[in-house]
Design an enzyme around this catalytic site. Structure first.
Site, PDB file in Angstrom:
ATOM      1  N   TYR A   1     -54.099  27.883 -53.596  1.00 29.09           N
ATOM      2  CA  TYR A   1     -55.419  29.191 -52.384  1.00 29.09           C
ATOM      3  C   TYR A   1     -56.569  28.788 -53.069  1.00 29.09           C
ATOM      4  O   TYR A   1     -57.635  29.164 -52.332  1.00 29.09           O
ATOM      5  CB  TYR A   1     -54.861  30.742 -52.781  1.00 29.09           C
ATOM      6  CG  TYR A   1     -53.620  31.311 -52.055  1.00 29.09           C
ATOM      7  CD1 TYR A   1     -52.838  30.630 -51.329  1.00 29.09           C
ATOM      8  CD2 TYR A   1     -53.704  32.325 -53.055  1.00 29.09           C
ATOM      9  CE1 TYR A   1     -51.901  31.145 -51.760  1.00 29.09           C
ATOM     10  CE2 TYR A   1     -52.394  33.057 -52.507  1.00 29.09           C
ATOM     11  CZ  TYR A   1     -51.267  32.851 -51.603  1.00 29.09           C
ATOM     12  OH  TYR A   1     -49.877  32.776 -51.153  1.00 29.09           O
TER      13      TYR A   1
ATOM     14  N   LYS B   1     -41.197  26.116 -59.647  1.00 26.21           N
ATOM     15  CA  LYS B   1     -40.588  25.414 -58.478  1.00 26.21           C
ATOM     16  C   LYS B   1     -40.306  23.882 -60.138  1.00 26.21           C
ATOM     17  O   LYS B   1     -40.740  22.971 -58.830  1.00 26.21           O
ATOM     18  CB  LYS B   1     -41.103  24.923 -57.759  1.00 26.21           C
ATOM     19  CG  LYS B   1     -39.893  24.330 -56.211  1.00 26.21           C
ATOM     20  CD  LYS B   1     -39.042  25.334 -56.314  1.00 26.21           C
ATOM     21  CE  LYS B   1     -38.050  24.342 -54.984  1.00 26.21           C
ATOM     22  NZ  LYS B   1     -36.840  24.885 -54.630  1.00 26.21           N
TER      23      LYS B   1
ATOM     24  N   ASP C   1     -36.758  30.282 -55.590  1.00 24.26           N
ATOM     25  CA  ASP C   1     -36.499  30.417 -54.779  1.00 24.26           C
ATOM     26  C   ASP C   1     -34.950  31.388 -55.445  1.00 24.26           C
ATOM     27  O   ASP C   1     -34.282  32.529 -54.008  1.00 24.26           O
ATOM     28  CB  ASP C   1     -35.489  29.564 -53.598  1.00 24.26           C
ATOM     29  CG  ASP C   1     -35.368  28.310 -55.146  1.00 24.26           C
ATOM     30  OD1 ASP C   1     -35.480  28.213 -56.050  1.00 24.26           O
ATOM     31  OD2 ASP C   1     -34.915  27.121 -54.465  1.00 24.26           O
TER      32      ASP C   1
ATOM     33  N   ASP D   1     -47.595  35.355 -55.201  1.00 20.64           N
ATOM     34  CA  ASP D   1     -48.103  36.567 -54.005  1.00 20.64           C
ATOM     35  C   ASP D   1     -46.782  37.470 -53.233  1.00 20.64           C
ATOM     36  O   ASP D   1     -46.597  38.219 -52.872  1.00 20.64           O
ATOM     37  CB  ASP D   1     -48.581  35.515 -52.613  1.00 20.64           C
ATOM     38  CG  ASP D   1     -49.952  36.366 -52.336  1.00 20.64           C
ATOM     39  OD1 ASP D   1     -49.468  37.575 -52.064  1.00 20.64           O
ATOM     40  OD2 ASP D   1     -50.825  35.199 -50.763  1.00 20.64           O
TER      41      ASP D   1
ATOM     42  N   ASP E   1     -44.770  40.835 -53.176  1.00 24.40           N
ATOM     43  CA  ASP E   1     -44.827  41.770 -52.204  1.00 24.40           C
ATOM     44  C   ASP E   1     -43.338  42.524 -51.715  1.00 24.40           C
ATOM     45  O   ASP E   1     -43.435  43.293 -51.512  1.00 24.40           O
ATOM     46  CB  ASP E   1     -45.224  41.289 -50.714  1.00 24.40           C
ATOM     47  CG  ASP E   1     -46.570  41.755 -50.108  1.00 24.40           C
ATOM     48  OD1 ASP E   1     -47.405  42.126 -51.273  1.00 24.40           O
ATOM     49  OD2 ASP E   1     -46.329  42.080 -49.487  1.00 24.40           O
TER      50      ASP E   1
END
Ligand code: NAD
Length: 356
Positions: free
Chosen positions: A144, A194, A226, A250, A254
């Site tokens: 980001y 990852k 994943d 992020d 959520d």
């Protein structure tokens, strides 16, 4: 004791839920003999109306002169995002605020209160086991913020670039936050990456494993992102503290709040090196329900509770808020519609004050 709190209520349901959080904090002040000075300032669309900016200097000044920031939410209806008032409002208001105060660690608890098992979207037997997860998300680095970013070229050769970059220092400091949090919980950290594909994730995993050696009392494992998103809906009870970079955190946070039943339950704290912090609900400004008096104020109230604990060193006062929330939920009568009740925002706030 006396404390100065910057209150940035923001847009739509922001002021509605903030009013209840302030009411609860004032009740805590009275009960435990503290004085909170609430200094209100504008942010988001509300600031745009006055200053044609989403984060005016006046607001930053108030934040700088405070012990902590309590934030509601910013943003307009999803269909009006391209209007100047709402264009890039989160990027303009929230990202610079996090960066300005170097709030690199975002703590988001996702706890399924037993009384709300029926609001959990997972299978009944999973919901009945319950879960209590703390997601620690790195907040000021990663994809980001990484450079270079932008677009170049034209036609079919036009490209868009974002850069996922982490330094050893950035990973180390947020990992310490996660391990320290785990020490006073169930002593387990699951780091999300990852590392089978991304170089930045390989460094992430190396550094987390190094930091883990400083905390021999805390178990540590790593999981690919994943798999983690899948494990979270299959068996959320396996997690204690989840540590993740900015983008993976992020998404995961959520999801974790989502399986508790409502975004209206998700509190959060964003912390830096010192005690200063920013506290806000995980959800947005919910224009679809604003003005109806039905927004769930619990995320904002619990964010206020996190502020007491992390910025003002008030452990027992913070616990009192959590206990009051639990008591009201267990009572089963006073709940907003998102968690299966028919109470108003104000009635929930009043019930928490009463329970306190
Ligand atoms: P949202 O989180 O505002 O709403 C998503 C859904 O959750 C809606 O149906 C809403 O009614 C519900 N919801 C959220 N909070 C609730 C509460 N306290 N009580 C009951 N229900 C609640 O997300 P969105 O609709 O995608 O975005 C609306 C605006 O909020 C956008 O402008 C977006 O950019 C902004 N936003 C801001 C923040 C922030 O300020 N930190 C975070 C996310 C989204």
């Amino acid at each position: 004791m006396e404390f100065k709190i910057a209150v940035l209520a923001g847009d739509y349901i922001g002021p509605e839920v903030m009013a209840e959080a302030i009411k609860v904090l004032e009740a805590v002040g009275e009960k435990f003999n503290h004085t909170f000075h609430f200094n209100e300032a504008l942010i988001g669309g509300a600031a745009w109306d006055e200053y044609r900016e989403h984060l005016p200097k006046q607001t930053l000044d108030i934040c700088e002169n405070s012990d902590a920031i309590l934030l509601g939410a910013v943003g307009g209806p999803v269909s009006e995002q391209l209007k100047p008032k709402w264009l890039n409002v989160s990027t303009n208001a929230l990202l610079p605020l996090r960066k300005r105060f170097d709030l690199f660690a975002n703590l988001r608890p996702a706890k399924l209160f037993p009384a709300l098992a029926s609001a959990c979207p997972l299978k009944k037997e999973i919901a009945e086991r319950g879960f209590d997860i703390l997601v620690v998300r790195e907040l000021t680095g990663g994809i980001y913020f990484g450079e270079p970013r932008g677009r170049d070229g034209s036609g079919d050769e036009e490209r868009a670039v974002d850069t996922m970059v982490y330094s050893r220092r950035e990973i180390k400091r947020v990992a310490h936050v996660a391990f320290k949090a785990a020490q006073v919980r169930r002593k387990k950290v699951t780091s999300i990456d990852k590392a089978n594909v991304l170089t930045s994730s390989i460094l992430w995993r190396e550094v987390v494993e190094e930091v883990a050696r400083d905390y021999p009392d805390v178990a540590c494992d790593s999981m690919f992102v994943d798999n983690a998103t899948m494990q979270l809906v299959r068996d959320p009870a396996q997690f204690d503290v989840i540590l993740a970079g900015n983008m993976f955190g992020d998404i995961i946070s959520d999801e974790a709040v989502g399986i508790t039943g409502s975004l209206g339950m998700g509190a959060s704290a964003s912390l830096g090196e010192g005690t200063f912090g920013l506290y806000e609900p995980s959800g947005g400004s919910a224009p679809d329900i604003a003005g109806k008096g039905i927004a769930n104020p619990l995320a904002q109230i619990l964010s206020g509770g996190m502020m007491l604990k992390y910025s003002l060193s008030m452990e027992k006062e913070s616990n009192a808020i959590e206990k009051a929330v639990e008591k009201v939920l267990n009572g089963g009568k006073v709940r907003t519609p998102d968690i299966g009740g028919s109470s108003t925002t104000r009635e929930v706030g009043d019930a928490i004050v009463e329970a306190l």
